[in-house]
Design a protein around this motif. Structure first.
Motif, PDB file in Angstrom:
ATOM      1  N   GLU A 195       0.839  -1.185   0.000  1.00 54.30           N
ATOM      2  CA  GLU A 195       0.000   0.000   0.000  1.00 54.30           C
ATOM      3  C   GLU A 195       0.882   1.246   0.000  1.00 54.30           C
ATOM      4  N   SER A 196       0.437   2.284  -0.685  1.00 54.72           N
ATOM      5  CA  SER A 196       1.223   3.511  -0.789  1.00 54.72           C
ATOM      6  C   SER A 196       1.064   4.355   0.472  1.00 54.72           C
ATOM      7  N   ASN A 197       2.100   4.332   1.325  1.00 57.40           N
ATOM      8  CA  ASN A 197       2.138   5.224   2.483  1.00 57.40           C
ATOM      9  C   ASN A 197       3.602   5.514   2.812  1.00 57.40           C
ATOM     10  N   ASP A 198       3.836   6.442   3.710  1.00 59.65           N
ATOM     11  CA  ASP A 198       5.210   6.875   3.985  1.00 59.65           C
ATOM     12  C   ASP A 198       6.076   5.734   4.495  1.00 59.65           C
ATOM     13  N   ALA A 199       5.527   4.890   5.361  1.00 57.09           N
ATOM     14  CA  ALA A 199       6.312   3.785   5.915  1.00 57.09           C
ATOM     15  C   ALA A 199       6.750   2.816   4.819  1.00 57.09           C
ATOM     16  N   ASN A 200       5.838   2.503   3.900  1.00 51.41           N
ATOM     17  CA  ASN A 200       6.190   1.574   2.826  1.00 51.41           C
ATOM     18  C   ASN A 200       7.129   2.204   1.807  1.00 51.41           C
ATOM     19  N   LYS A 201       7.037   3.514   1.626  1.00 51.00           N
ATOM     20  CA  LYS A 201       7.983   4.183   0.726  1.00 51.00           C
ATOM     21  C   LYS A 201       9.400   4.130   1.293  1.00 51.00           C
ATOM     22  N   VAL A 202       9.530   4.274   2.607  1.00 55.91           N
ATOM     23  CA  VAL A 202      10.850   4.129   3.236  1.00 55.91           C
ATOM     24  C   VAL A 202      11.343   2.692   3.074  1.00 55.91           C
ATOM     25  N   LYS A 203      10.413   1.723   3.195  1.00 50.59           N
ATOM     26  CA  LYS A 203      10.776   0.313   3.038  1.00 50.59           C
ATOM     27  C   LYS A 203      11.305   0.034   1.626  1.00 50.59           C
ATOM     28  N   VAL A 204      10.675   0.640   0.624  1.00 54.61           N
ATOM     29  CA  VAL A 204      11.045   0.394  -0.774  1.00 54.61           C
ATOM     30  C   VAL A 204      12.313   1.153  -1.159  1.00 54.61           C
ATOM     31  N   TYR A 205      12.367   2.441  -0.825  1.00 60.12           N
ATOM     32  CA  TYR A 205      13.460   3.285  -1.311  1.00 60.12           C
ATOM     33  C   TYR A 205      14.607   3.430  -0.320  1.00 60.12           C
ATOM     34  N   GLY A 206      14.346   3.227   0.978  1.00 59.80           N
ATOM     35  CA  GLY A 206      15.350   3.526   1.993  1.00 59.80           C
ATOM     36  C   GLY A 206      15.244   4.984   2.394  1.00 59.80           C
ATOM     37  N   LYS A 207      15.579   5.274   3.643  1.00 61.00           N
ATOM     38  CA  LYS A 207      15.367   6.635   4.154  1.00 61.00           C
ATOM     39  C   LYS A 207      16.240   7.662   3.438  1.00 61.00           C
ATOM     40  N   ASP A 208      17.416   7.239   2.938  1.00 61.50           N
ATOM     41  CA  ASP A 208      18.290   8.191   2.240  1.00 61.50           C
ATOM     42  C   ASP A 208      17.728   8.601   0.884  1.00 61.50           C
ATOM     43  N   PHE A 209      16.819   7.783   0.346  1.00 58.18           N
ATOM     44  CA  PHE A 209      16.309   8.035  -1.006  1.00 58.18           C
ATOM     45  C   PHE A 209      14.836   8.415  -0.999  1.00 58.18           C
ATOM     46  N   ASP A 220      17.645  19.228  -5.008  1.00 59.26           N
ATOM     47  CA  ASP A 220      17.947  19.383  -6.435  1.00 59.26           C
ATOM     48  C   ASP A 220      19.093  20.353  -6.687  1.00 59.26           C
ATOM     49  N   SER A 221      19.829  20.697  -5.644  1.00 58.99           N
ATOM     50  CA  SER A 221      20.872  21.724  -5.802  1.00 58.99           C
ATOM     51  C   SER A 221      21.956  21.284  -6.782  1.00 58.99           C
ATOM     52  N   MET A 222      22.237  19.973  -6.829  1.00 59.48           N
ATOM     53  CA  MET A 222      23.282  19.504  -7.740  1.00 59.48           C
ATOM     54  C   MET A 222      22.865  19.658  -9.201  1.00 59.48           C
ATOM     55  N   PHE A 497      27.414  14.720  -4.855  1.00 60.11           N
ATOM     56  CA  PHE A 497      26.950  15.097  -3.520  1.00 60.11           C
ATOM     57  C   PHE A 497      28.061  15.881  -2.823  1.00 60.11           C
ATOM     58  N   THR A 498      27.700  16.546  -1.748  1.00 66.28           N
ATOM     59  CA  THR A 498      28.669  17.294  -0.944  1.00 66.28           C
ATOM     60  C   THR A 498      28.929  16.524   0.339  1.00 66.28           C
ATOM     61  N   ASP A 499      30.207  16.195   0.598  1.00 69.04           N
ATOM     62  CA  ASP A 499      30.521  15.421   1.807  1.00 69.04           C
ATOM     63  C   ASP A 499      30.559  16.327   3.034  1.00 69.04           C
ATOM     64  N   LYS A 500      30.862  15.742   4.186  1.00 68.77           N
ATOM     65  CA  LYS A 500      30.801  16.489   5.453  1.00 68.77           C
ATOM     66  C   LYS A 500      31.850  17.596   5.524  1.00 68.77           C
ATOM     67  N   MET A 512      26.837   8.553  -0.311  1.00 72.82           N
ATOM     68  CA  MET A 512      26.192   9.829  -0.615  1.00 72.82           C
ATOM     69  C   MET A 512      25.355  10.374   0.535  1.00 72.82           C
ATOM     70  N   GLY A 513      25.118   9.581   1.597  1.00 74.70           N
ATOM     71  CA  GLY A 513      24.305  10.094   2.698  1.00 74.70           C
ATOM     72  C   GLY A 513      22.876  10.330   2.253  1.00 74.70           C
ATOM     73  N   ASN A 514      22.251  11.369   2.815  1.00 72.71           N
ATOM     74  CA  ASN A 514      20.843  11.590   2.471  1.00 72.71           C
ATOM     75  C   ASN A 514      20.605  12.831   1.619  1.00 72.71           C
ATOM     76  N   ARG A 515      21.690  13.492   1.176  1.00 72.18           N
ATOM     77  CA  ARG A 515      21.509  14.651   0.283  1.00 72.18           C
ATOM     78  C   ARG A 515      21.605  14.168  -1.166  1.00 72.18           C
ATOM     79  N   ILE A 516      20.583  13.434  -1.558  1.00 77.88           N
ATOM     80  CA  ILE A 516      20.621  12.775  -2.864  1.00 77.88           C
ATOM     81  C   ILE A 516      19.545  13.368  -3.766  1.00 77.88           C
ATOM     82  N   SER A 517      19.945  13.781  -4.948  1.00 78.26           N
ATOM     83  CA  SER A 517      19.003  14.369  -5.902  1.00 78.26           C
ATOM     84  C   SER A 517      18.030  13.310  -6.410  1.00 78.26           C
ATOM     85  N   ALA A 518      16.806  13.723  -6.671  1.00 82.57           N
ATOM     86  CA  ALA A 518      15.844  12.830  -7.327  1.00 82.57           C
ATOM     87  C   ALA A 518      16.254  12.669  -8.790  1.00 82.57           C
TER      88      ALA A 518
END
Length: 647
Positions: A195-209, A220-222, A497-500, A512-518
């Motif tokens: 089912e399409s919800n935030d929890a399942n989207k994290v399950k599919v894509y991962g929190k970084d994505f 989208d800064s990159m 991406f920009t590192d620390k 790449m951490g969590n600053r990842i462009s779509a």
């Protein structure tokens, strides 16, 4: 034939304007006269329809339309107006009203076409079931990427493919938004089984994505930095007029149907056929025949086994004097236990190599060069191999770095020098290398993994899949951009991406951490997708070809059926580009040019950038069909000329 730019043949507004006289017409008469006007602004009767000049006028006329049918509209839930496109790509093509007032619904079905068997229960609790879109009595379609759904918020309208090309117009903005939201939820569930919800989207894509699932939250800064750094000179932009693709040369194939195209960056390129290789010469306006043909059956005076198989892929090596030929073991399967090495200068197959690890024969499904420009290295002896669960580097020298004595060996064994055998489940499909030897690998589950040039064991970055298998992958010379091919769309990924410490890196060099462009998607319009044919899929999307730091690829090209489709790279990266203004979800670019051939295209590739001439922003495009190869220049000042056919 050049179909020119995608001139939005189906994107001109559906006209809902009606004069006072028209108010008295019957619905049948209105239906005949209401259509899309073509690119010249004329409809099929030669009369220019009145087109609303603003969204406010559209809404006013839609309100007027509602007043004409008050009782129907008030009682109808999910009311829409349904159009069907007729006439294909002919001058008489137009939109006709299929249903002036109907409704849509999303329902669950165990049958992809939405039909029900006589004994099927209304409840779909058991077994597989899919969301299906139904529109009146005319449309039943499983919700999926195959529908090629295109959203046009500014017109409160969606276009899609389902045994034809359809358009639905909504009576209010709220109606439109409700449909798009529900469609995206159904698409997510049909694709991933959740089912399409935030929890399942994290399950599919991962929190970084999570930006891939919710692009409005993505960084989208990159992409924006890339726009700023790209040269804005006029010569860097492909002209968008219909007359800027000039066919320069066309060559007939010799020795059987062309199976693959091996472009050289030096003097020659090669058309690999059923029984041999046709050598063509590289020029600044394309490729032309040299009159040289190499048969596969002349290895040391006896028939070579390569003559009894069809090479699927050719890999140039050693300053383009040698070629490795990969032939599948079985029809329809890419895997092979070895490959043939052809000495192009003598025209002989000098070696039949075998893939082996720890004394056991193994298979490979693909091979590629160590890096983007490695085929020009005169001393190269290594190349990369890929199988479903293997990524490795092969060496044609023995384990001590010595050239093997090929005359004494029955079937010389390649030396596995580096690599990894993964646990089952990676399902690798394709790979490519950047200028520094970094490796990108595409998988059956849609994932795209990035490996540095010194480690094949652990991916530095793994981009999630969007639900469709990656059938081909390419990467820019600098490693900053990846282009993946699926059956129904291309996916363009920014790896920066920009590192620390504030340094800009690519996903090949670090996590790449969590600053990842779509990502951005490149698609055919519903109409062009329908014209390409239901069984024709995107294949082999490539960047144009550069092998030098500081040079930027300018175009992307892919094949689908008889179409060679070209996008302007700078335009795709431009976040303010008109394609993106009225879309929901991942940005999708529909601005492209199509080169149309008479038969299915085997491959389309740009020649090396050194063959670009001063009045052209790009090297020629080479398009191979089974029986001929054509060269096209991208220039607003071209002369169309035809060369004598190669005999």
């Amino acid at each position: 034939k050049d179909m020119g730019a995608n001139s939005s043949r189906e994107d001109l507004e559906i006209s809902d304007s009606e004069s006072d006289d028209d108010q008295q017409q019957t619905p049948q008469k209105e239906e005949q006269e209401e259509n899309y006007h073509d690119a010249e602004g004329q409809n099929s009767s030669g009369r220019r329809p009145k087109t609303p000049s603003s969204l406010e006028q559209v809404e006013a006329r839609l309100r007027a339309l509602k007043l004409k049918y008050p009782s129907q509209n008030a009682a109808l839930i999910n009311a829409v107006k349904l159009y069907l496109h007729v006439g294909g790509n002919s001058p008489d093509a137009k939109w006709t009203i299929s249903d002036k007032l109907t409704s849509y619904s999303f329902t669950k079905s165990t049958r992809p076409d939405g039909s029900r068997s006589d004994n099927e229960e209304e409840s779909e609790e058991e077994g597989d079931s899919w969301w299906v879109l139904k529109v009146g009595l005319r449309v039943k379609a499983k919700v999926g990427v195959e529908m090629q759904m295109k959203t046009l918020a500014d017109q409160q309208r969606v276009d899609f493919v389902s045994n034809g090309v359809w358009a639905m117009k909504f009576f209010t903005v709220d109606d439109y938004n409700a449909f798009v939201a529900k469609y995206q939820d159904c698409l997510f569930e049909n694709t991933y089984g959740f089912e399409s919800n935030d929890a399942n989207k994290v399950k599919v894509y991962g929190k970084d994505f999570i930006g891939w699932a919710n692009p409005e939250r993505a960084d989208d800064s990159m992409w924006e930095d890339a726009e700023d750094s790209f040269p804005k000179s006029p010569s860097s932009v492909t002209p968008v007029g219909g007359q800027d693709m000039g066919e320069e040369f066309e060559e007939a194939a010799s020795g059987g149907a062309i199976q693959s195209l091996a472009l050289g960056a030096l003097d020659n390129s090669f058309l690999v056929g059923d029984s041999g290789i046709q050598v063509v010469r590289n020029y600044s306006d394309g490729v032309r025949g040299k009159g040289v043909y190499v048969n596969f059956d002349n290895e040391r005076g006896r028939s070579s086994s390569v003559a009894h198989s069809t090479p699927r892929k050719a890999l140039l090596m050693r300053a383009e004097t040698n070629m490795l030929l990969l032939s599948p073991m079985a029809e329809g399967k890419p895997h092979t236990r070895g490959l043939h090495q052809l000495d192009i200068e003598t025209g002989k197959v000098v070696t039949e190599w075998k893939f082996e690890k720890d004394g056991t024969d193994i298979t490979m499904r693909d091979v590629t060069n160590d890096s983007k420009g490695a085929q020009m290295d005169p001393s190269g002896s290594t190349f990369l191999g890929l199988d479903d669960n293997r990524l490795c580097r092969w060496d044609m020298r023995d384990r001590y770095g010595m050239v093997q004595n090929l005359a004494d060996a029955n079937t010389p064994v390649l030396n596995w020098t580096q690599g990894h055998q993964f646990s089952r489940g990676t399902n690798f499909q394709c790979f490519a290398t950047a200028g520094d030897g970094s490796i990108v690998v595409g998988s059956l589950d849609g994932k795209i993994r990035l490996y540095s040039n010194n480690s094949m064991r652990q991916a530095k970055t793994a981009f999630p899949g969007l639900g469709s298998p990656i059938t081909h992958v390419d990467v820019t010379f600098d490693g900053r951009w990846i282009l993946g091919t699926t059956d129904t769309y291309l996916i363009l990924i920014c790896t920066m991406f920009t590192d620390k410490d504030g340094k800009t890196k690519t996903g090949f060099a670090g996590r790449m951490g969590n600053r990842i462009s779509a990502p951005r998607l490149l698609k055919l319009s519903p109409l062009d997708s329908h014209m390409a044919g239901v069984n024709n899929k995107f294949r082999g999307a490539q960047f144009s070809w550069v092998t030098e730091n500081g040079k930027q690829e300018r175009h992307l090209v892919a094949t689908v059926g008889k179409f060679s489709v070209i996008w302007n790279f700078q335009q795709v990266k431009d976040g303010s580009h008109e394609c993106y203004r009225s879309q929901v979800g991942l940005k999708s670019c529909y601005c492209y040019k199509i080169v149309l051939k008479d038969e299915s295209i085997i491959d389309s590739r740009f020649m090396h950038e050194k063959f670009a001439v001063s009045d052209s922003p790009e090297a020629p495009l080479v398009v191979a069909t089974p029986l001929k190869v054509s060269s096209f220049s991208i220039s607003s000042r071209h002369m169309i000329k035809q060369s004598p056919l190669f005999k």
